[in-house]
Design an enzyme around this catalytic site. Structure first.
Site, mmCIF file in Angstrom:
data_model
loop_
_atom_site.group_PDB
_atom_site.id
_atom_site.type_symbol
_atom_site.label_atom_id
_atom_site.label_comp_id
_atom_site.label_asym_id
_atom_site.label_seq_id
_atom_site.Cartn_x
_atom_site.Cartn_y
_atom_site.Cartn_z
ATOM 1 N N THR A 1 -47.417 -22.573 -7.957
ATOM 2 C CA THR A 1 -48.612 -22.819 -7.151
ATOM 3 C C THR A 1 -48.602 -22.060 -5.822
ATOM 4 O O THR A 1 -49.553 -22.138 -5.052
ATOM 5 C CB THR A 1 -48.726 -24.319 -6.836
ATOM 6 O OG1 THR A 1 -47.470 -24.778 -6.317
ATOM 7 C CG2 THR A 1 -49.084 -25.114 -8.082
ATOM 8 N N SER A 2 -47.557 -21.311 -5.536
ATOM 9 C CA SER A 2 -47.341 -20.723 -4.214
ATOM 10 C C SER A 2 -48.394 -19.691 -3.818
ATOM 11 O O SER A 2 -48.619 -18.706 -4.521
ATOM 12 C CB SER A 2 -45.960 -20.061 -4.173
ATOM 13 O OG SER A 2 -45.791 -19.309 -2.990
#
Length: 348
Positions: free
Chosen positions: A77-78
């Site tokens: 999700t970064s």
């Protein structure tokens, strides 16, 4: 006062200054302090985000050291990972992204993961218990690349490093200039604090420029006990790079964990309500992982801790691509949407 960073190489990876906008309708509803949003989701690179700022100083150093490949890490999700891939492309560098392998199998090609693919980054998955386990994997990747004749440069997860913190001095300068031009003083700056890099950079920027800037980080993953000493250390280390005394009073690092919910990347009810409210009242898009939760905190602080006449600035740190990874959580029948569904059903 503008701080000279001539001794710090900076790569041009973003478009600045980003806008500072009042949230008029939301502020009237809350009835407390006036809320503003610093639009660091509009940094101009691959859907934007505050991490563009730390990448400016990190990739500036990479280029100065003659690197031709960048390696960084993070969860799937970064936002930092996605922006690193985009910035590396912009600067003609190859990029390897070391990602934590989700426990439930391959990650869906949506949100940031879809963009990582579109950007053509090389992806390396690692089955580790925590994000700290990705650091040695990056070292292994770097060693393999050196054996192939490459010159890799490792960027820690989230850009968390003294060099990365230097990138946020410009953000402090922008806030000081923009608030002065708008005729108000800033009583608090509120944002999502993950790795601690943004908070370290804001505190460093306040020291470097002599700007009064009360900074409140809302943690979205780490504990307060972990983040506070981490930020103190990073400010001192970053200040040393530019010849400043980075010592901070013990109470200067303010971190709240009231809005973390059940944990990182897990939507919270307060965060989802904030997303709904900002979309409908201000046309501003937030995501469930980072900015939704931190906006919920900013609204509470504006209403409960600060008073009418005071000003709270919320930093929109980005994360817009994450919206698409949470479709099931975001699409909930309520209000006009539920009424529309009823009308559609009655038409058959």
């Amino acid at each position: 006062m503008a701080l000279s960073l001539e001794q710090v190489p900076v790569a041009q990876t973003g478009v600045y200054p980003t806008p500072l906008q009042p949230l008029e309708r939301l502020s009237r509803q809350l009835g407390g302090a006036r809320l503003w949003v610093k639009r660091d989701d509009l940094t101009g690179l691959a859907f934007g985000g505050s991490k563009t700022r730390s990448l400016g100083t990190l990739l500036g150093r990479a280029l100065a050291e003659g690197a031709n490949t960048v390696i960084t890490c993070g969860p799937t999700t970064s936002n930092h990972v996605r922006l690193t891939a985009a910035a590396a492309n912009q600067l003609g560098l190859k990029v390897v992204l070391v990602l934590r392998q989700p426990k439930d199998g391959a990650p869906a090609l949506q949100g940031n993961m879809l963009l990582n693919q579109v950007l053509g980054a090389r992806l390396v998955y690692a089955e580790v218990d925590g994000l700290a386990g990705l650091e040695p994997v990056m070292e292994q990747v770097a060693e393999a690349l050196r054996g192939q004749g490459a010159k890799p440069f490792i960027i820690p997860g989230g850009g968390y490093s003294p060099t990365g913190a230097l990138g946020y001095i410009g953000l402090v300068q922008e806030l000081a200039q923009q608030s002065q031009a708008a005729g108000f003083g800033i009583d608090a700056v509120v944002f999502a604090s993950g790795s601690g890099c943004i908070q370290s950079g804001l505190l460093l920027g306040a020291l470097a420029t002599g700007t009064r800037l009360p900074v409140i980080g809302l943690t979205i993953n780490r504990s307060v006990a972990e983040l506070v000493p981490r930020i103190h250390h990073d400010v001192q280390a970053a200040a040393a790079l530019i010849g400043l005394d980075g010592h901070l009073p013990a109470d200067a690092v303010q971190v709240l964990d009231d809005y973390i919910g059940q944990g990182y990347a897990i939507p919270s009810e307060a965060g989802m309500e904030a997303i709904d409210l900002l979309a409908r009242e201000e046309g501003l898009l937030l995501d469930p992982c980072y900015t939704g939760k931190s906006m919920a905190g900013a609204m509470d602080l504006a209403r409960l801790r600060f008073k009418p006449g005071q000003n709270v600035v919320f930093i929109h740190t980005g994360g817009t691509p994450g919206i698409f990874s949470y479709a099931d959580a975001l699409v909930r029948p309520h209000g006009d949407a539920a009424h529309s569904a009823q009308l559609a059903g009655s038409a058959h």
